[in-house]
Design an enzyme around this catalytic site. Structure first.
Site, PDB file in Angstrom:
ATOM      1  N   ASP A 138       0.840  -1.206   0.000  1.00  0.00           N
ATOM      2  CA  ASP A 138       0.000   0.000   0.000  1.00  0.00           C
ATOM      3  C   ASP A 138       0.878   1.261   0.000  1.00  0.00           C
ATOM      4  O   ASP A 138       1.132   1.822   1.032  1.00  0.00           O
ATOM      5  CB  ASP A 138      -0.897  -0.035   1.237  1.00  0.00           C
ATOM      6  CG  ASP A 138      -1.916   1.079   1.280  1.00  0.00           C
ATOM      7  OD1 ASP A 138      -2.126   1.725   0.237  1.00  0.00           O
ATOM      8  OD2 ASP A 138      -2.500   1.306   2.352  1.00  0.00           O
ATOM      9  N   GLU A 172      -3.289  10.366  -0.972  1.00  0.00           N
ATOM     10  CA  GLU A 172      -4.451   9.459  -0.960  1.00  0.00           C
ATOM     11  C   GLU A 172      -4.814   9.071   0.460  1.00  0.00           C
ATOM     12  O   GLU A 172      -6.005   8.986   0.809  1.00  0.00           O
ATOM     13  CB  GLU A 172      -4.149   8.214  -1.796  1.00  0.00           C
ATOM     14  CG  GLU A 172      -5.337   7.295  -2.031  1.00  0.00           C
ATOM     15  CD  GLU A 172      -5.514   6.187  -0.984  1.00  0.00           C
ATOM     16  OE1 GLU A 172      -6.506   5.444  -1.073  1.00  0.00           O
ATOM     17  OE2 GLU A 172      -4.650   6.067  -0.090  1.00  0.00           O
ATOM     18  N   GLU A 173      -3.811   8.834   1.288  1.00  0.00           N
ATOM     19  CA  GLU A 173      -4.049   8.355   2.651  1.00  0.00           C
ATOM     20  C   GLU A 173      -4.696   9.418   3.550  1.00  0.00           C
ATOM     21  O   GLU A 173      -5.181   9.113   4.628  1.00  0.00           O
ATOM     22  CB  GLU A 173      -2.743   7.865   3.286  1.00  0.00           C
ATOM     23  CG  GLU A 173      -2.065   6.706   2.569  1.00  0.00           C
ATOM     24  CD  GLU A 173      -2.807   5.380   2.697  1.00  0.00           C
ATOM     25  OE1 GLU A 173      -3.918   5.368   3.275  1.00  0.00           O
ATOM     26  OE2 GLU A 173      -2.277   4.368   2.215  1.00  0.00           O
ATOM     27  N   ASP A 200      -4.267  -0.149  -6.462  1.00  0.00           N
ATOM     28  CA  ASP A 200      -3.978   0.122  -5.051  1.00  0.00           C
ATOM     29  C   ASP A 200      -3.952  -1.216  -4.324  1.00  0.00           C
ATOM     30  O   ASP A 200      -4.970  -1.912  -4.250  1.00  0.00           O
ATOM     31  CB  ASP A 200      -5.055   1.049  -4.466  1.00  0.00           C
ATOM     32  CG  ASP A 200      -4.654   1.636  -3.120  1.00  0.00           C
ATOM     33  OD1 ASP A 200      -3.632   1.198  -2.559  1.00  0.00           O
ATOM     34  OD2 ASP A 200      -5.372   2.524  -2.633  1.00  0.00           O
TER      35      ASP A 200
END
Length: 309
Positions: A138, A172-173, A200
């Protein structure tokens, strides 16, 4: 005769260069998920290093910069889960364009940030907050896939019927912030986007689960595109277009999407998500499946959009 052998050599070299390489996948993942990258948290020097690395690969493949400053599309990302003094952080999408002089463009994306030391409220490893979360699956796995697909299409010697836009998303996180920023500030005309493919967490394939291909219901064209498609790995389709990653931002703008994902595992957002646990052979086969899907999608003049929820 000398010219003949030179042309033959160049053809063989070009063909070899266009293949998906497990060696290169391993190189990318081990670089991005090394301890020295400190988990690539948004706003960190290591996230900047990752961005620079991706830029260098795009430049090497001959992609055209299509950010707002060369390959960069800079934006501000806000930390919301916890109170920190530096809640507004610099971030960037890295955008490379393969221009085939076509009217429509396929977007291929993956996010390159991760969660650093897990101190921003998104770690699942409460006993190890403050230790490096390397984020190999990830999403170093997705970025490695992005880079290999960019290399493949740039070096395969074929002028495709569609342009391809390769985007490494930042932040994104922190809530899909990079992809949200891009769809609000696109660097190609939004109505020319054929569809979007997102990667992802594609590095921890397990045969009992297979690869999820999410978004199958977002266009009436996908059933025909997938008809007869086979792979050396197990895969299954899911209709929903939104949820969990950057394809959601495109889905919400009525763009057909597919999201490739090998599923959750015990190391998700924990300190154990390391490069030595990536299945590079399966990762290569997943990318080869994606190439078949991308290529077949080029037989559709323009994808329609179907909402799924």
């Amino acid at each position: 005769m000398n010219n003949y052998f030179l042309l033959l050599f160049l053809l063989i070299f070009s063909t070899a260069n266009a293949q998906i390489s497990e060696k290169k996948l391993k190189k990318h993942v081990h670089y991005l998920a090394a301890d020295k990258m400190k988990g690539r948290q948004t706003g960190s020097a290591e996230a900047e290093t990752a961005a620079t690395y991706i830029e260098a690969q795009f430049r090497k493949y001959g992609l055209t910069p299509l950010g707002t400053n060369a390959f960069r599309q800079s934006f501000e990302a806000k930390v919301k889960r916890v109170a920190v003094t530096d809640s507004i952080r610099k971030a960037a999408n890295i955008i490379g364009f393969l221009n085939n002089d076509a009217p429509y463009t396929i977007v291929v994306g993956a996010h390159y940030d991760h969660i650093g030391y897990g101190e921003l409220g998104n770690s699942k490893d409460s006993l190890n907050i403050g230790k490096i979360h390397n984020g190999a699956d990830d999403n170093a796995s997705g970025v490695a896939g992005l880079l290999e697909l960019a290399k493949y299409y740039a070096k395969n010697g074929v002028k495709e019927r569609f342009n391809l836009l390769f985007i490494a998303f930042g932040a994104e996180e922190l809530g899909l912030l990079g992809s949200k920023y891009f769809v609000e500030h696109p660097t190609v005309a939004f109505n020319t986007i054929h569809w979007m493919l997102n990667m992802d967490m594609i590095g921890r394939y397990h045969p009992s689960n297979g690869v999820a291909v999410i978004g199958y219901g977002t266009s009436s064209s996908f059933p025909e595109i997938f008809k007869g498609v086979t792979s050396g790995i197990k895969f299954y389709t899911s209709r929903d277009g939104s949820g969990g990653s950057d394809q959601t931002s495109f889905y919400k703008k009525n763009i057909p999407v597919l999201f490739f994902h090998t599923g959750g595992h015990p190391d998700y957002h924990k300190t154990g998500d390391d490069a030595d646990k990536i299945d590079f052979n399966a990762l290569r086969v997943i990318l080869e499946l994606e190439i078949r899907v991308i290529d077949r999608s080029m037989n559709v003049p323009k994808m329609d959009f179907t909402p799924t929820n």
